[in-house]
Design a protein around this motif. Structure first.
Motif, PDB file in Angstrom:
ATOM      1  N   GLY A 113     -48.143 -44.476  17.907  1.00  0.00           N
ATOM      2  CA  GLY A 113     -46.885 -44.256  17.187  1.00  0.00           C
ATOM      3  C   GLY A 113     -46.999 -43.328  15.985  1.00  0.00           C
ATOM      4  N   LYS A 114     -46.186 -42.277  15.972  1.00  0.00           N
ATOM      5  CA  LYS A 114     -46.071 -41.383  14.809  1.00  0.00           C
ATOM      6  C   LYS A 114     -44.569 -41.109  14.654  1.00  0.00           C
ATOM      7  CE  LYS A 114     -50.635 -39.867  15.147  1.00  0.00           C
ATOM      8  NZ  LYS A 114     -51.035 -41.040  15.934  1.00  0.00           N
ATOM      9  N   SER A 115     -44.132 -40.822  13.445  1.00  0.00           N
ATOM     10  CA  SER A 115     -42.696 -40.589  13.287  1.00  0.00           C
ATOM     11  C   SER A 115     -42.352 -39.125  13.575  1.00  0.00           C
ATOM     12  CB  SER A 115     -42.262 -40.966  11.876  1.00  0.00           C
ATOM     13  OG  SER A 115     -43.000 -40.202  10.970  1.00  0.00           O
ATOM     14  N   GLU A 138     -41.991 -45.453  18.926  1.00  0.00           N
ATOM     15  CA  GLU A 138     -41.826 -44.029  18.544  1.00  0.00           C
ATOM     16  C   GLU A 138     -41.839 -43.128  19.784  1.00  0.00           C
ATOM     17  OE1 GLU A 138     -43.975 -46.150  17.261  1.00  0.00           O
ATOM     18  OE2 GLU A 138     -43.925 -46.077  15.074  1.00  0.00           O
ATOM     19  N   ALA A 180     -38.404 -43.552  21.451  1.00  0.00           N
ATOM     20  CA  ALA A 180     -37.372 -42.795  20.719  1.00  0.00           C
ATOM     21  C   ALA A 180     -37.496 -41.305  21.028  1.00  0.00           C
ATOM     22  CB  ALA A 180     -37.516 -43.049  19.216  1.00  0.00           C
ATOM     23  N   ALA A 181     -38.718 -40.798  21.044  1.00  0.00           N
ATOM     24  CA  ALA A 181     -38.923 -39.376  21.353  1.00  0.00           C
ATOM     25  C   ALA A 181     -38.488 -39.079  22.783  1.00  0.00           C
ATOM     26  CB  ALA A 181     -40.394 -39.007  21.159  1.00  0.00           C
ATOM     27  N   THR A 185     -44.687 -48.273  22.980  1.00  0.00           N
ATOM     28  CA  THR A 185     -44.695 -47.626  21.668  1.00  0.00           C
ATOM     29  C   THR A 185     -43.276 -47.193  21.291  1.00  0.00           C
ATOM     30  OG1 THR A 185     -46.934 -46.838  22.100  1.00  0.00           O
ATOM     31  CG2 THR A 185     -45.722 -45.732  20.329  1.00  0.00           C
TER      32      THR A 185
END
Ligand SMILES: C[S@@+](CC[C@H](N)C(=O)[O-])C[C@H]1O[C@@H](n2cnc3c(N)ncnc32)[C@H](O)[C@@H]1O
Length: 276
Positions: free
Chosen positions: A12-14, A98, A101-102, A96
């Motif tokens: 996970g990364k924003s 993030e 969402a991506a 995950t």
């Protein structure tokens, strides 16, 4: 038992979708279309990228009327590819948040909303009904999952009788433990490679019939070595899955290639079927 939150924290990364779309615009131009083909250098998060996706899709052969489940769908590269190229509807599930969402943002950007749906969830408790899918797909996911039998049982549950599951798994090699860090894990704590025999036994224990089961290591090694040499010589490309990995991307990708070259890891492609 592995802590799933630890696996999700690893990936996970924003701001993933914004970062990828900005990189795409920078290389292809501000008005260049966002299509599965344009995204392909960025969104197939496994060794050999979209080429490996095409091979696994060719084994699964999804038909336009079929409902496809992608287990561990990442940022949705394979799911979008299958929907666009095979004309079917795809549901991706990933641990995950993030990445989910991506994946949704990129589905929207690629105009595939309604054809690809992403659900937050675990492969060990799929958020889908029983017998809902004609076929399932999982590419480079199971190395993060300790309870592989549990994952295969869940895939079995989600498939209709006669449904197929295509897997591309990283398995343990004969020549010792893998070198870390690698793209899927920084240490052995969240990495679970098993032998090909154990993979096969778990699939059968889950109830699947083996249609095909192939060690693809020898076939893929020339490309793996070519890619490693390019990375050592030229460094990271402008567009690549390293954008998902952060600062250690180069080292992790080099270790991944060396693990294959040194016999510490092997790739297996399997097609299995739920009887009925
Ligand atoms: C190397 S990425 C591969 C992503 C995608 N299959 C692809 O090929 O582009 C591994 C993915 O597995 C997901 N994953 C790991 N453990 C999982 C679990 N227990 N349930 C669902 N997804 C999981 C991770 O979040 C990550 O997105």
């Amino acid at each position: 038992m592995v802590d799933e939150a630890r696996v999700a924290r690893h990936y996970g990364k924003s701001g993933i979708a914004d970062r990828l779309l900005a990189a795409l615009r920078e290389v292809n131009g501000a008005d260049a279309p966002v299509t599965p083909d344009a995204l392909a250098p960025l969104d197939h998060f496994h060794g050999r990228g979209v080429v490996a996706t095409e091979e696994l899709v060719a084994a699964l052969k999804p038909q336009p009327h079929e409902a496809v489940l992608d287990i561990g769908s990442g940022i949705g590269g394979p799911a979008r590819w299958i929907a666009a190229k095979c004309g079917c509807r795809v549901t991706g599930v990933d641990l995950t948040p993030e990445f989910c969402a991506a994946a949704r943002a990129l589905i929207e950007a690629a105009g595939l909303a309604g054809r690809v749906t992403i659900l937050d969830g675990s492969a060990l408790a799929l958020p889908v009904p029983d017998a809902a899918f004609d076929c399932a797909y999982s590419q480079n996911v199971v190395m993060n999952i300790e309870d592989k039998l549990g994952m295969y049982r869940e895939a079995f549950r989600a498939l209709k009788p006669g449904g197929r599951l295509a897997l591309s798994n990283l398995c343990a090699g004969a020549k010792g433990d893998v070198r870390y860090p690698v793209p899927w894990a920084m240490t052995a704590e969240t990495s679970f490679l098993v032998t090909q025999e154990a993979m096969r036994a778990d699939l059968e224990a889950a109830g699947f019939e083996i249609v095909s089961f192939r060690d693809t290591t020898a076939d893929t090694l020339p490309t793996v070595t070519r890619n490693r040499e390019r990375l050592e010589r030229d460094g990271l490309p402008r567009l690549g899955v390293h954008l998902l990995m952060g600062e250690t991307a180069r080292e992790r990708q080099l270790n991944s290639a060396r693990n294959m070259e040194e016999g510490r890891a092997a790739t297996v492609e399997a097609l299995v079927r739920k009887p009925g």
